[in-house]
Motif scaffolding. Sequence first.
Motif, short mmCIF file in Angstrom:
data_model
loop_
_atom_site.label_atom_id
_atom_site.label_comp_id
_atom_site.label_asym_id
_atom_site.label_seq_id
_atom_site.Cartn_x
_atom_site.Cartn_y
_atom_site.Cartn_z
N LEU A 35 37.02 -20.84 -17.34
CA LEU A 35 38.06 -19.86 -17.51
C LEU A 35 37.71 -18.34 -17.21
N LEU A 36 36.62 -18.10 -18.01
CA LEU A 36 36.05 -16.67 -17.72
C LEU A 36 35.51 -16.66 -16.18
N LYS A 37 34.61 -17.57 -15.85
CA LYS A 37 34.08 -17.50 -14.47
C LYS A 37 35.40 -17.29 -13.37
N ARG A 38 36.36 -18.11 -13.64
CA ARG A 38 37.26 -18.02 -12.57
C ARG A 38 38.01 -16.55 -12.72
N MET A 39 38.28 -16.08 -13.82
CA MET A 39 38.68 -14.81 -14.10
C MET A 39 38.04 -13.46 -13.41
N LEU B 17 35.99 -14.09 -10.97
CA LEU B 17 36.17 -14.40 -9.34
C LEU B 17 37.17 -13.44 -9.08
N LYS B 18 38.40 -13.39 -9.70
CA LYS B 18 39.43 -12.67 -9.29
C LYS B 18 39.58 -11.33 -9.70
N GLY B 19 38.38 -10.76 -10.31
CA GLY B 19 38.24 -9.43 -10.40
C GLY B 19 38.96 -8.87 -11.71
N ILE B 20 39.16 -9.68 -12.43
CA ILE B 20 39.55 -9.46 -14.04
C ILE B 20 38.37 -9.02 -14.80
N ASP B 21 38.36 -7.99 -15.39
CA ASP B 21 37.20 -7.42 -16.12
C ASP B 21 37.28 -7.90 -17.64
N PHE B 22 36.33 -7.88 -18.37
CA PHE B 22 36.14 -8.25 -19.69
C PHE B 22 35.28 -6.91 -20.30
N THR B 23 35.55 -6.55 -21.56
CA THR B 23 34.73 -5.75 -22.44
C THR B 23 34.95 -6.10 -23.96
N GLU B 24 34.10 -5.81 -24.81
CA GLU B 24 33.81 -6.09 -26.10
C GLU B 24 33.86 -5.02 -27.20
N ILE B 25 34.54 -5.21 -28.11
CA ILE B 25 34.41 -4.48 -29.60
C ILE B 25 34.05 -5.44 -30.54
N THR B 26 33.80 -4.90 -31.69
CA THR B 26 33.18 -5.66 -32.98
C THR B 26 33.98 -5.23 -34.00
N LEU B 27 34.95 -6.35 -34.62
CA LEU B 27 35.42 -6.07 -35.87
C LEU B 27 35.08 -7.15 -36.70
N HIS B 28 34.65 -6.96 -37.78
CA HIS B 28 34.28 -8.30 -38.81
C HIS B 28 35.23 -8.51 -39.76
N ALA B 29 36.13 -9.46 -39.20
CA ALA B 29 37.21 -9.81 -40.01
C ALA B 29 36.94 -10.48 -41.45
N GLY B 30 37.74 -9.91 -42.32
CA GLY B 30 37.52 -10.36 -43.61
C GLY B 30 38.62 -11.18 -44.15
N LEU B 31 38.37 -11.76 -45.66
CA LEU B 31 39.46 -12.57 -46.02
C LEU B 31 40.92 -12.11 -46.16
N GLY B 32 40.81 -10.65 -46.24
CA GLY B 32 42.19 -9.84 -46.41
C GLY B 32 43.24 -10.32 -45.55
N ASN B 33 42.79 -10.85 -44.41
CA ASN B 33 43.74 -11.33 -43.47
C ASN B 33 44.60 -12.79 -43.76
N PHE B 34 43.83 -13.24 -44.91
CA PHE B 34 44.46 -14.57 -45.28
C PHE B 34 45.08 -14.62 -46.85
N ARG B 35 44.79 -13.38 -47.25
CA ARG B 35 45.20 -13.36 -48.79
C ARG B 35 46.66 -13.21 -48.76
#
Length: 351
Positions: free
Chosen positions: A198-202, A204-222
């Motif tokens: 899927l990433l390759k198909r995107m 080829l269509k000219g859709i771009d990707f970039t990354e950030i970093t957030l180290h998710a913690g357990l607070g999301n599930f408390r």
Amino acid sequence: MKLSQFKYHLPQEQIALHPTDERDEARLMVLNRKTQTIEHKVFKEIIDYFDEGDMFVTNNTKVFPSLLFGEKEKTGAKIRVFLLRELDEESRLWDVLVDPARKIRIGNKLYFGDDDSLVAEVIDNTTSRGRTLRFLFDGDHDAFKLKLREMGLTPLPEDLQRLRDIVPEDEANYQTIYAKEEGAVAAPAAGFHFSRNLLKRMELKGIDFTEITLHAGLGNFREIDVEDLTKHKTESESMIITEESAKRINDARDNGGKIVVVGTTTMKALESSVYTNGHVKVYQGWTNKFIFPPHDFTIGDALVTNFHPSESPMLMMVAAFGGYEFVMEAYKQAVAEKYRFLTYGDAMLII
């Protein structure tokens, strides 16, 4: 808004115990905010909603095998230890959660592995379940981290662990294919649905990707324990937005491209470091941002997400982005249409 406004009934049989055989074959519910309509698709069809110049922003955090099982000295009581964060590299100090917590006191030693090759001493109580451990280990830091990886298991959310055992396949399944920056104890599950094909198909269509970093913690599930959401305090999480990523996002926005945010952790990071003009700022540090309705989003034209637990911070953020009534109605439809929920479940796209 109140906590109880985000409560819904999820039949247990709709909790996904395992991912789909192919990552991009999960179902996709598409919510159009302008027309207030809902479509039912397959995830790989997400490519049909975006064009050349649009920018997908992903979270490249990598989950650490942070679940350890050990024994308490003398009694041999079985203790589960969840590694949360490393406090000091040189002295091997870690913040952890222990279960059962009532059995563990300051000064106790815990032994890990069949040969007790890893030992930890409890040096502090931080919360009802939290402790600070000092690991006693002969060797440098690289050897120590390798030992933790050898002994650690994939930290599936507790809701899922209650329903099934952790299996070897989870080590690969509980990561995005673009995970690289190790440090999370909870995976950014919205990204699970992207396959290499899927990433390759995107691309080829000219859709771009970039990354950030957030180290998710357990607070999301408390569980949130206050009815008034303005009184809820979240745990801080480490995040990085590099100069390159900020520039690529800002350039795409300035050139008329849509900014597609993959996951609530990515949205949290972007909303934590953005100018009022909609440009993203370079940032390295911590965020404890808690987003719930009403919230004016500065960045993000679309959001890719999963179906989240009742009364969870992730559901609240999604409702803030998509509109409370619209999103809660979509969740009712998802239950009626037998969508798969939670970590390994199906996906939602809000445009």
